[in-house]
Design a protein around this motif. Structure first.
Motif, short mmCIF file in Angstrom:
data_model
loop_
_atom_site.label_atom_id
_atom_site.label_comp_id
_atom_site.label_asym_id
_atom_site.label_seq_id
_atom_site.Cartn_x
_atom_site.Cartn_y
_atom_site.Cartn_z
N MET A 351 35.85 21.76 76.54
CA MET A 351 35.97 21.17 75.21
C MET A 351 36.32 22.29 74.22
O MET A 351 35.73 23.37 74.26
CB MET A 351 34.65 20.53 74.76
CG MET A 351 34.26 19.27 75.50
SD MET A 351 35.46 17.92 75.30
CE MET A 351 35.01 17.34 73.66
N SER A 383 36.88 17.63 68.36
CA SER A 383 36.80 18.38 69.61
C SER A 383 37.57 17.61 70.66
O SER A 383 37.61 16.38 70.64
CB SER A 383 35.36 18.55 70.08
OG SER A 383 34.65 19.33 69.16
N MET A 385 39.03 17.79 75.01
CA MET A 385 39.04 18.47 76.30
C MET A 385 40.42 19.10 76.50
O MET A 385 41.44 18.43 76.36
CB MET A 385 38.75 17.43 77.40
CG MET A 385 38.57 18.02 78.77
SD MET A 385 37.16 19.13 78.88
CE MET A 385 35.83 17.98 79.18
#
Ligand code: GLA
Length: 399
Positions: A351, A383, A385
């Motif tokens: 992340m 945020s 990935m």
């Protein structure tokens, strides 16, 4: 800058005669090429020394049929190994792989594309073919007669002359190099044909500081790229700090694209393309277009990514933060928005948080994920990935 100064003198002289406005005088004094980073295709990364006339014609056809031309890929550049012998008058001829260079240039032009060629200021090119040393004006004239629109000028064997003739004085050696590049620029300018001048000397002597003064439209900042993540990422991320040296007509060149050559993952090729776009780097594809997969084509022709690279403001982006393997880069764009890339150079998906204050954005800003093709508004924080060796590339604008 030598050429800017020359142009200003020309402008003043012509303006005092009441002949031209400043703009038209400047346009006459210095033809404007490479106002955005050059886009196209080059033969070296895939074909290397095997390239033939047919490969160039086929590539031109494929640039059109795949939609790459419509996406902005215009220059079809022949790299090293086209060169033959000089005749008794010193005129350079092609070798048998390229039976008729003028006919080839006409063919490429007939597709609405432009064509580029390659040489060296040394007696030999890097692949040990004939270079331009001592024949600069003659070669520039030949290229113009053939209809060339772009010259990549690769230091190669000129390094030996720098060693032998400088008496071991690095300042003298560097001056020889500057003079050699200026000489070819002047020879190209004297032909009257607008020809993009691409310096290739691997970034020596902080080339970005002096290249515009010798007429460089782009200059390699590094040694050669190869088709693997380690080499591509070392080159690409090492461009941090160079953004001040690029602008319309003069660009840093971290070398040609390897997208589609097969030795990187799709995430890695997206990183390659995203980083080059943030860097306002020339986008010269280097893959075998006849074998191109839909995934490669999608990476090379993503419109939002190309728009970031080609943005008319002409500002190169730069690194904003680096925390271990996580890097955030940003590039300002003409419409007031910015491109922000979250790069994960690590070995696992992680992340990553967009550092709002570091990139001057806030909750409510509009964002487009240009690879995910999704539009959204930034929340209190953001945020996401980011895959191993991958990137999330955003275009962010005020609400
Ligand atoms: C050098 C250049 C490459 C390519 C080869 C051709 O290595 O950096 O991009 O042009 O020469 O010989």
């Amino acid at each position: 800058m030598r050429f800017a100064a020359t142009a200003s003198i020309a402008i003043l002289a012509l303006a005092s005669l009441g002949m031209f406005s400043q703009t038209s005088a400047f346009a006459q004094a210095a033809p404007q090429v490479a106002l955005t980073p050059p886009m196209g295709w080059n033969s070296w990364n895939y074909f290397a020394g095997k390239v033939t006339d047919k490969d160039i014609r086929d590539s031109a056809d494929q640039i059109v049929s795949t939609g790459m031309k419509d996406a902005g890929y215009i220059y079809v550049n022949i790299d090293d190994t086209w060169e033959g012998e000089r005749d008794a008058q010193g005129v350079i001829h092609t070798n048998k792989k390229f039976p008729d260079m003028k006919a080839l240039a006409d063919y490429v032009h007939s597709k609405g594309l432009k064509i580029g060629i390659y040489s060296s200021p040394g007696p030999k090119t890097c692949a040990k073919y004939e270079g331009s040393y001592g024949h600069e004006a003659q070669d520039a004239k030949t290229y113009a007669e053939w209809g060339m629109d772009y010259l990549k000028y690769d230091l190669c064997s000129f390094r030996k002359l720098m060693d032998s003739e400088s008496g071991g004085d690095p300042a003298k050696a560097n001056q020889m190099m500057h003079t050699a590049y200026a000489k070819m620029h002047d020879a190209l300018a004297a032909t009257g044909r607008p020809i993009v001048f691409s310096l290739c000397q691997y970034g020596w002597d902080s080339v970005w500081k002096w290249s515009p003064d010798v007429g460089g439209n782009l200059w390699r900042t590094t040694g050669d790229i190869s088709d693997n993540y380690d080499r591509m990422s070392v080159i690409g991320f090492a461009q941090a700090g160079l953004s001040g040296y690029a602008g319309p007509g003069h660009w840093n060149d971290p070398d040609m694209l390897e997208v589609g050559n097969g030795k990187m993952t799709e995430d890695e090729y997206r990183t390659h393309m995203s980083l080059w776009a943030i860097l306002a780097a020339p986008l010269l594809a280097g893959n075998d277009l006849s074998q191109m997969t839909p995934a490669t084509l999608a990476i090379l022709t993503n419109k939002d990514v190309i728009a970031i690279d080609q943005d008319a403001l002409g500002k190169q982006g730069d690194r904003v933060t680096a925390t271990g393997p996580f890097e955030v880069w940003s590039k300002p764009l003409k419409d007031g928005s910015q491109a922000v890339a979250l790069f994960n150079r690590g070995e696992d998906a992680e992340m990553m948080e967009l550092p709002y204050s570091a990139v001057s954005v806030a909750s409510g800003y509009k964002a487009r994920d240009v690879w995910g093709k999704k539009d959204f508004a930034l929340g209190e924080s953001y945020s996401t990935m980011v895959p191993k060796h991958g990137v999330v590339l955003l275009r962010i604008s005020k609400p």
